[in-house]
Design a protein around this motif. Structure first.
Motif, short mmCIF file in Angstrom:
data_model
loop_
_atom_site.label_atom_id
_atom_site.label_comp_id
_atom_site.label_asym_id
_atom_site.label_seq_id
_atom_site.Cartn_x
_atom_site.Cartn_y
_atom_site.Cartn_z
N PHE A 1 0.84 -1.19 0.00
CA PHE A 1 0.00 0.00 0.00
C PHE A 1 0.87 1.24 0.00
N THR A 2 0.29 2.36 -0.41
CA THR A 2 0.95 3.65 -0.30
C THR A 2 0.19 4.46 0.73
N VAL A 3 0.92 5.15 1.59
CA VAL A 3 0.31 6.03 2.58
C VAL A 3 0.60 7.46 2.14
N TYR A 4 -0.47 8.24 1.90
CA TYR A 4 -0.35 9.61 1.43
C TYR A 4 -0.48 10.58 2.60
N GLY A 5 0.50 11.46 2.78
CA GLY A 5 0.41 12.52 3.78
C GLY A 5 -0.34 13.69 3.18
N ILE A 6 -1.45 14.10 3.83
CA ILE A 6 -2.23 15.22 3.30
C ILE A 6 -1.92 16.51 4.05
N ASN A 7 -1.18 16.39 5.11
CA ASN A 7 -0.58 17.49 5.85
C ASN A 7 0.44 16.84 6.78
N GLY A 8 1.02 17.56 7.67
CA GLY A 8 2.05 16.98 8.53
C GLY A 8 1.52 15.98 9.55
N ASN A 9 0.21 15.96 9.78
CA ASN A 9 -0.35 15.12 10.84
C ASN A 9 -1.37 14.08 10.38
N GLU A 10 -1.87 14.18 9.15
CA GLU A 10 -2.92 13.28 8.69
C GLU A 10 -2.47 12.50 7.46
N PHE A 11 -2.87 11.22 7.43
CA PHE A 11 -2.44 10.31 6.38
C PHE A 11 -3.63 9.48 5.92
N VAL A 12 -3.62 9.14 4.61
CA VAL A 12 -4.68 8.33 4.03
C VAL A 12 -4.01 7.18 3.28
N SER A 13 -4.49 5.96 3.50
CA SER A 13 -3.92 4.78 2.86
C SER A 13 -4.54 4.56 1.49
N SER A 14 -3.75 4.00 0.57
CA SER A 14 -4.24 3.71 -0.77
C SER A 14 -5.27 2.59 -0.78
N ASP A 15 -5.44 1.86 0.32
CA ASP A 15 -6.48 0.83 0.35
C ASP A 15 -7.85 1.41 0.69
N GLU A 16 -7.90 2.72 0.94
CA GLU A 16 -9.18 3.41 1.10
C GLU A 16 -9.79 3.66 -0.28
N ASP A 17 -11.04 4.08 -0.32
CA ASP A 17 -11.73 4.34 -1.59
C ASP A 17 -11.38 5.75 -2.06
N ILE A 18 -10.17 5.86 -2.64
CA ILE A 18 -9.64 7.14 -3.13
C ILE A 18 -9.08 6.93 -4.52
N GLN A 19 -8.79 8.03 -5.20
CA GLN A 19 -8.11 7.98 -6.49
C GLN A 19 -6.94 8.95 -6.43
N TYR A 20 -5.76 8.46 -6.81
CA TYR A 20 -4.56 9.28 -6.82
C TYR A 20 -4.39 9.93 -8.19
N VAL A 21 -4.10 11.22 -8.20
CA VAL A 21 -3.83 11.97 -9.43
C VAL A 21 -2.38 12.43 -9.34
N SER A 22 -1.52 11.92 -10.25
CA SER A 22 -0.11 12.29 -10.16
C SER A 22 0.25 13.49 -11.01
N GLY A 23 -0.58 13.82 -12.01
CA GLY A 23 -0.25 14.97 -12.84
C GLY A 23 -1.33 15.31 -13.84
N LYS A 24 -0.99 16.26 -14.72
CA LYS A 24 -1.93 16.75 -15.73
C LYS A 24 -1.22 16.87 -17.07
N PHE A 25 -1.95 16.60 -18.14
CA PHE A 25 -1.45 16.84 -19.49
C PHE A 25 -2.25 17.98 -20.08
N GLU A 26 -1.57 19.05 -20.52
CA GLU A 26 -2.23 20.22 -21.11
C GLU A 26 -1.99 20.24 -22.61
N PHE A 27 -3.08 20.34 -23.39
CA PHE A 27 -2.98 20.41 -24.85
C PHE A 27 -2.52 21.80 -25.27
N TYR A 28 -1.51 21.86 -26.15
CA TYR A 28 -1.04 23.12 -26.71
C TYR A 28 -1.68 23.42 -28.06
N ALA A 29 -2.44 22.45 -28.59
CA ALA A 29 -3.11 22.64 -29.88
C ALA A 29 -4.34 21.74 -29.91
#
Length: 195
Positions: free
Chosen positions: A118-146
């Motif tokens: 599992f991955t544990v995501y820190g959402i601030n210095g004191n709170e964490f959410v595990s990847s086994d929860e019902d969440i979706q991780y977004v690592s980035g964005k693709f922006e169209f230039y045309a």
């Protein structure tokens, strides 16, 4: 960075975004050394991060900034989107601190992969959410230039200049979109951004 490149080339992928809270000096690499330049980043500016190592943070356009006091900047490593009704935010010790509302988007400020896969995501210095929860991780964005017509699952989808697609993962020249569809970006004119 335009993504119109040969198939055997891989796009440079940002690992996150940095927001500056103080005016910050910029550096460039010259002859293997990192030297200060005349330009500065202003308060409130946000840039893609490509590497965090030793005393420097590598940002977009070939610049570096010196790693200094944390209050000078905030680095984020993507977002998590709460999908379920019972997603828990916990302390480092696993104590449940609160239940998160479905639909909210939270910045990831740290993450740790566990031995159990599992991955544990820190959402601030004191709170964490595990990847086994019902969440979706977004690592980035693709922006169209045309404008572009793209085949997705056998159907043509039209995108306009400035459209942005969020993705979970990038492998080679393909990004995994939030709806679990892979999109080949090798022939598209656009850029990758961190979240």
């Amino acid at each position: 960075m335009a993504i119109s490149q040969r198939v055997n080339e891989h796009p440079r992928v940002p690992i996150g975004r940095i927001s500056l809270h103080l005016q910050t000096s910029l550096y460039r690499k010259k002859g293997g050394l990192i030297e200060k330049v005349r330009e500065y980043l202003k308060i409130g500016e946000t840039k893609n991060v490509f590497n965090v190592a030793d005393d420097f943070i590598e940002i977009q356009d070939g610049y570096f900034i010196k790693r200094v006091e944390e209050p000078q900047y905030t680095i984020t490593f993507g977002d998590i989107i709460v999908k379920g009704n019972n997603v828990k935010a916990c302390s480092k010790n696993g104590i449940i601190l609160r239940t998160l509302k479905p639909g909210i988007k939270l910045k990831v400020v740290s993450f740790l992969s566990t031995s159990s896969g599992f991955t544990v995501y820190g959402i601030n210095g004191n709170e964490f959410v595990s990847s086994d929860e019902d969440i979706q991780y977004v690592s980035g964005k693709f922006e169209f230039y045309a404008d572009a017509n793209v085949m997705v699952n056998g159907q043509t989808r039209k995108f306009r200049k400035g459209d942005i697609l969020q993705y979970q993962v990038i492998e080679g020249n393909s990004i995994l979109l939030l709806d679990d569809i892979w999109l080949d970006i090798s022939s598209l004119n656009g850029t990758l951004h961190g979240c």
